[in-house]
Design a protein around this motif. Structure first.
Motif, PDB file in Angstrom:
ATOM      1  N   ILE A   1       0.827  -1.205   0.000  1.00  0.00           N
ATOM      2  CA  ILE A   1       0.000   0.000   0.000  1.00  0.00           C
ATOM      3  C   ILE A   1       0.860   1.254   0.000  1.00  0.00           C
ATOM      4  N   LEU A   2       2.052   1.160   0.603  1.00  0.00           N
ATOM      5  CA  LEU A   2       2.909   2.343   0.681  1.00  0.00           C
ATOM      6  C   LEU A   2       3.373   2.812  -0.696  1.00  0.00           C
ATOM      7  N   ASP A   3       3.369   1.908  -1.660  1.00  0.00           N
ATOM      8  CA  ASP A   3       3.756   2.283  -3.031  1.00  0.00           C
ATOM      9  C   ASP A   3       2.620   2.959  -3.781  1.00  0.00           C
ATOM     10  N   TYR A   4       1.420   2.961  -3.195  1.00  0.00           N
ATOM     11  CA  TYR A   4       0.251   3.520  -3.883  1.00  0.00           C
ATOM     12  C   TYR A   4      -0.333   4.727  -3.158  1.00  0.00           C
ATOM     13  N   LEU A   5       0.349   5.175  -2.110  1.00  0.00           N
ATOM     14  CA  LEU A   5      -0.138   6.360  -1.403  1.00  0.00           C
ATOM     15  C   LEU A   5       0.029   7.589  -2.287  1.00  0.00           C
ATOM     16  N   ASN A   6      -1.030   8.383  -2.389  1.00  0.00           N
ATOM     17  CA  ASN A   6      -0.891   9.650  -3.101  1.00  0.00           C
ATOM     18  C   ASN A   6      -0.155  10.652  -2.209  1.00  0.00           C
ATOM     19  N   GLU A   7       0.116  11.824  -2.724  1.00  0.00           N
ATOM     20  CA  GLU A   7       0.943  12.781  -2.003  1.00  0.00           C
ATOM     21  C   GLU A   7       0.309  13.183  -0.673  1.00  0.00           C
ATOM     22  N   GLU A   8      -0.998  13.371  -0.671  1.00  0.00           N
ATOM     23  CA  GLU A   8      -1.679  13.774   0.563  1.00  0.00           C
ATOM     24  C   GLU A   8      -1.577  12.699   1.633  1.00  0.00           C
ATOM     25  N   SER A   9      -1.804  11.430   1.250  1.00  0.00           N
ATOM     26  CA  SER A   9      -1.729  10.331   2.213  1.00  0.00           C
ATOM     27  C   SER A   9      -0.299  10.125   2.702  1.00  0.00           C
ATOM     28  N   ARG A  10       0.664  10.261   1.798  1.00  0.00           N
ATOM     29  CA  ARG A  10       2.052  10.072   2.177  1.00  0.00           C
ATOM     30  C   ARG A  10       2.493  11.152   3.176  1.00  0.00           C
ATOM     31  N   THR A  11       2.090  12.392   2.902  1.00  0.00           N
ATOM     32  CA  THR A  11       2.433  13.495   3.804  1.00  0.00           C
ATOM     33  C   THR A  11       1.805  13.295   5.176  1.00  0.00           C
ATOM     34  N   TYR A  12       0.566  12.820   5.175  1.00  0.00           N
ATOM     35  CA  TYR A  12      -0.131  12.574   6.435  1.00  0.00           C
ATOM     36  C   TYR A  12       0.624  11.539   7.262  1.00  0.00           C
ATOM     37  N   PHE A  13       1.007  10.457   6.617  1.00  0.00           N
ATOM     38  CA  PHE A  13       1.705   9.374   7.323  1.00  0.00           C
ATOM     39  C   PHE A  13       3.060   9.844   7.852  1.00  0.00           C
ATOM     40  N   GLU A  14       3.779  10.604   7.054  1.00  0.00           N
ATOM     41  CA  GLU A  14       5.078  11.108   7.489  1.00  0.00           C
ATOM     42  C   GLU A  14       4.928  12.044   8.685  1.00  0.00           C
ATOM     43  N   THR A  15       3.843  12.811   8.711  1.00  0.00           N
ATOM     44  CA  THR A  15       3.610  13.730   9.830  1.00  0.00           C
ATOM     45  C   THR A  15       3.318  12.967  11.114  1.00  0.00           C
ATOM     46  N   VAL A  16       2.494  11.912  11.010  1.00  0.00           N
ATOM     47  CA  VAL A  16       2.213  11.077  12.180  1.00  0.00           C
ATOM     48  C   VAL A  16       3.506  10.499  12.736  1.00  0.00           C
ATOM     49  N   LYS A  17       4.345   9.977  11.854  1.00  0.00           N
ATOM     50  CA  LYS A  17       5.618   9.386  12.296  1.00  0.00           C
ATOM     51  C   LYS A  17       6.515  10.435  12.942  1.00  0.00           C
ATOM     52  N   ALA A  18       6.516  11.643  12.401  1.00  0.00           N
ATOM     53  CA  ALA A  18       7.343  12.712  12.974  1.00  0.00           C
ATOM     54  C   ALA A  18       6.883  13.063  14.382  1.00  0.00           C
ATOM     55  N   TYR A  19       5.567  13.107  14.599  1.00  0.00           N
ATOM     56  CA  TYR A  19       5.049  13.384  15.934  1.00  0.00           C
ATOM     57  C   TYR A  19       5.446  12.286  16.916  1.00  0.00           C
ATOM     58  N   LEU A  20       5.338  11.044  16.498  1.00  0.00           N
ATOM     59  CA  LEU A  20       5.705   9.931  17.374  1.00  0.00           C
ATOM     60  C   LEU A  20       7.185   9.992  17.745  1.00  0.00           C
ATOM     61  N   THR A  21       8.023  10.317  16.775  1.00  0.00           N
ATOM     62  CA  THR A  21       9.454  10.454  17.039  1.00  0.00           C
ATOM     63  C   THR A  21       9.709  11.566  18.050  1.00  0.00           C
ATOM     64  N   ALA A  22       9.004  12.682  17.895  1.00  0.00           N
ATOM     65  CA  ALA A  22       9.155  13.799  18.825  1.00  0.00           C
ATOM     66  C   ALA A  22       8.692  13.427  20.235  1.00  0.00           C
ATOM     67  N   MET A  23       7.766  12.477  20.328  1.00  0.00           N
ATOM     68  CA  MET A  23       7.244  12.018  21.621  1.00  0.00           C
ATOM     69  C   MET A  23       8.075  10.865  22.193  1.00  0.00           C
ATOM     70  N   ASP A  24       9.191  10.533  21.523  1.00  0.00           N
ATOM     71  CA  ASP A  24      10.066   9.431  21.953  1.00  0.00           C
ATOM     72  C   ASP A  24       9.336   8.098  21.977  1.00  0.00           C
ATOM     73  N   ILE A  25       8.437   7.905  21.036  1.00  0.00           N
ATOM     74  CA  ILE A  25       7.724   6.632  20.898  1.00  0.00           C
ATOM     75  C   ILE A  25       8.315   5.885  19.703  1.00  0.00           C
ATOM     76  N   GLU A  26       8.958   4.780  19.975  1.00  0.00           N
ATOM     77  CA  GLU A  26       9.565   3.990  18.910  1.00  0.00           C
ATOM     78  C   GLU A  26       8.498   3.202  18.162  1.00  0.00           C
ATOM     79  N   TYR A  27       8.734   2.978  16.873  1.00  0.00           N
ATOM     80  CA  TYR A  27       7.762   2.250  16.059  1.00  0.00           C
ATOM     81  C   TYR A  27       8.479   1.514  14.943  1.00  0.00           C
ATOM     82  N   VAL A  28       7.762   0.563  14.346  1.00  0.00           N
ATOM     83  CA  VAL A  28       8.225  -0.169  13.170  1.00  0.00           C
ATOM     84  C   VAL A  28       7.142  -0.058  12.115  1.00  0.00           C
ATOM     85  N   VAL A  29       7.515   0.281  10.885  1.00  0.00           N
ATOM     86  CA  VAL A  29       6.548   0.356   9.785  1.00  0.00           C
ATOM     87  C   VAL A  29       6.440  -1.021   9.136  1.00  0.00           C
ATOM     88  N   ASP A  30       5.233  -1.533   9.057  1.00  0.00           N
ATOM     89  CA  ASP A  30       4.979  -2.842   8.439  1.00  0.00           C
ATOM     90  C   ASP A  30       3.929  -2.670   7.346  1.00  0.00           C
TER      91      ASP A  30
END
Length: 426
Positions: free
Chosen positions: A224-253
Motif C-alpha cells: 500500500i505504501l507504493d500507492y499512497l498519493n501525495e496527501e496520504s504520504r504526507t499525512y503518514f510522514e507527519t504522524v511518524k514525525a510526531y511519534l518520534t518527537a514524543m520518543d515513541i519507537e515504532y516499526v513500519v509494516d
C-alpha cells in the motif's frame, strides 16, 4: 443438576478481580489526563449497524456475531466490538454539534464473538477503547497511539512493540485494490474459499488471511505504501514525525491490515514480544476511520481510535511476572476476645471504615489463634486486639504484623494511630 459455565466465558473471582480493577483504574486515570470522557452504550444493537459499520466482508460479521430476533421480529446483535456503537451514539446524540471538537470518548465493557476459545481469546471478552471524532489532525493520531503506549508502560509491561502502516485515503486504496486484484486473480484458486470471495469484495482482507499467510503471493503482494498519493504520504510522514518527537519507537509494516473494513490512513497494532505469550502477540489495534460516521447516517466526520482486550493485557502481565496486587493489604484486622468485645466490634468497624480504613474481623467464632491466622492470610498491616478487659479500660492493643511490636492505644485515639501508621508505611 450441576450447571457449567458457557464455553468461551469465565468467572472472575476475588484474587483475580482486583487485577482487573487495577488495570481499569489505570486506564481511567490516563483518560482523565488525556481528557477523554466515558461513554456507555447498549450491549446489543441493530444487526445492520455492525454489518454496515464493521463491514459485511469481515470474519466478525460473516462468522462470529451473536445475532438473534426479538419478539418484535427485529434482528439484534450482541456488540462484537466498541467503535460502531460509539459512532452510532455520536450520531444519535448529535455530538457532532457540540461546541468542543473533537469529541474524545472512552469505553470499557463486554463484547461478544462466536469464535474458537483459546488462550487470551474468549467469546465474551472485555474491551477498553477510545474514540476521538471530529478532527483529521495527524497530531490526534499520535495522541491516541501515545495513550495506548502509556497504559502498557505505566503497568510495567516490557518488550512492547508499536507497528504502524498507512492504508491511505479513498483514492490510494482504490489504486492499491486494483493492483491486489491483478496480483492475486491469476492464482486465486490456490487460496481458501474466503479469499476467493474477498478478491473482488475487499482484496485487502486477503492479506489478513490466517490460512494462506505462507503462500508465496503474500510476500510479493503490492505494498500500500507504493500507492499512497501525495496527501496520504504526507499525512503518514507527519504522524511518524510526531511519534518520534514524543520518543515513541515504532516499526513500519506495509503488510499490517486491520481486521475491520472501516480503517483508512493510519493503522497500528501494539504487540508484546518474548517467549511464553503464545502465537497471538497483538495486544491492541486501532487506526483512523474517516467515513464511518457517514456510513451510519451522520455528517462527514473524521475519527480515530483503538480497542484492546483486558484479558490479553492481564495475560501479558502475568507472563512477565508482574503482580499488580503485590501491595494490596488490609489496614487492620480486628480480633475480639469476650462477649462484650464482640458486641462492640460492629460499631468500631463501622466507625473506622467511615474514616476510610479497610478492616476485617472474624464471623465464625474462631479462637484467638484462628483469628490471627486469618489476619495473616489477608495481609493485614495491623491487628487490633480488643478484649473485655481492654474495653472496660477504653483501650485496644495494636500489633504491627511486620515488626511484631505491640502497644496499648486509647480507643478515642485509634483513628489518629491508624492514620499515623499508614503514613509511616507509605
Amino acid at each position: 443438576m450441576a450447571y457449567t459455565i458457557p464455553r468461551g466465558t469465565q468467572d472472575i473471582i476475588p484474587g483475580e478481580s482486583e487485577k482487573w480493577q487495577i488495570v481499569e483504574a489505570a486506564a481511567r486515570d490516563l483518560c482523565r489526563r488525556y481528557n477523554y470522557k466515558e461513554i456507555r452504550t447498549p450491549m446489543f444493537e441493530q444487526t445492520e449497524l455492525f454489518a454496515r459499520g464493521v463491514g459485511d466482508t469481515t470474519d466478525i460479521v460473516q462468522k462470529e456475531m451473536y445475532t438473534f430476533e426479538d419478539r418484535g421480529g427485529r434482528s439484534l446483535t450482541l456488540r462484537p466490538e466498541g467503535t460502531a456503537s460509539v459512532v452510532r451514539a455520536f450520531v444519535s446524540e448529535k455530538m457532532h454539534g457540540w461546541p468542543d471538537q473533537p469529541v474524545k470518548l472512552f469505553y470499557n465493557g463486554p463484547m461478544f464473538r462466536y469464535e474458537r476459545p483459546q488462550s487470551g481469546r474468549m467469546r465474551q471478552f472485555v474491551q477498553f477503547g477510545i474514540e476521538a471524532l471530529g478532527s483529521a489532525d495527524p497530531a490526534l493520531d499520535a495522541e491516541v497511539i501515545g495513550l495506548a503506549m502509556d497504559l502498557y508502560k505505566e503497568l510495567g509491561l516490557k518488550q512492547v512493540k508499536l507497528v504502524l502502516n498507512s492504508l491511505g485515503d479513498k483514492d490510494s486504496r482504490e489504486a492499491h485494490r486494483e493492483a491486489l486484484v491483478a496480483h492475486f486473480e491469476p492464482r486465486i484458486d490456490e487460496f481458501c474459499s474466503d479469499c476467493q470471495t474477498r478478491l473482488h469484495q475487499n482484496p485487502l482482507r486477503i492479506l489478513d488471511c490466517k490460512k494462506d499467510r505462507d503462500h508465496e503471493l503474500m510476500s510479493s503482494a503490492p505494498s500500500i505504501l507504493d500507492y499512497l498519493n501525495e496527501e496520504s504520504r504526507t499525512y503518514f510522514e507527519t504522524v511518524k514525525a510526531y511519534l518520534t518527537a514524543m520518543d515513541i519507537e515504532y516499526v513500519v509494516d506495509p503488510t499490517l491490515v486491520r481486521g475491520l473494513d472501516y480503517y483508512n490512513n493510519t493503522a497500528f497494532e501494539i504487540m508484546v514480544e518474548g517467549e511464553g505469550f503464545g502465537a497471538i502477540t497483538t495486544l491492541c489495534g486501532g487506526g483512523r476511520y474517516n467515513g464511518l460516521v457517514e456510513d451510519v447516517g451522520g455528517p462527514e466526520t473524521p475519527g480515530i481510535g483503538f480497542g484492546l482486550s483486558i484479558e490479553r493485557l492481564l495475560m501479558a502481565l502475568e507472563t512477565q511476572g508482574i503482580d499488580l496486587t503485590a501491595g494490596e493489604e488490609l489496614d487492620a484486622y480486628l480480633v475480639t476476645l469476650g462477649e462484650q468485645a464482640k458486641e462492640e466490634a460492629p460499631k468500631l468497624l463501622h466507625q473506622l471504615r467511615q474514616q476510610g480504613f479497610s478492616l476485617e474481623t472474624d464471623y465464625l467464632g474462631r479462637k484467638m489463634k484462628g483469628q490471627m491466622k486469618a489476619a495473616d492470610r489477608q495481609k493485614a498491616r495491623l491487628v487490633l486486639l480488643l478484649g473485655d478487659d481492654e474495653l472496660e479500660r477504653g483501650e485496644i492493643n495494636v500489633k504491627n504484623m511486620q515488626t511484631g511490636a505491640q502497644e496499648a492505644v486509647k480507643l478515642n485515639e485509634l483513628t489518629d494511630k491508624l492514620q499515623k501508621q499508614n503514613g509511616e508505611d507509605d
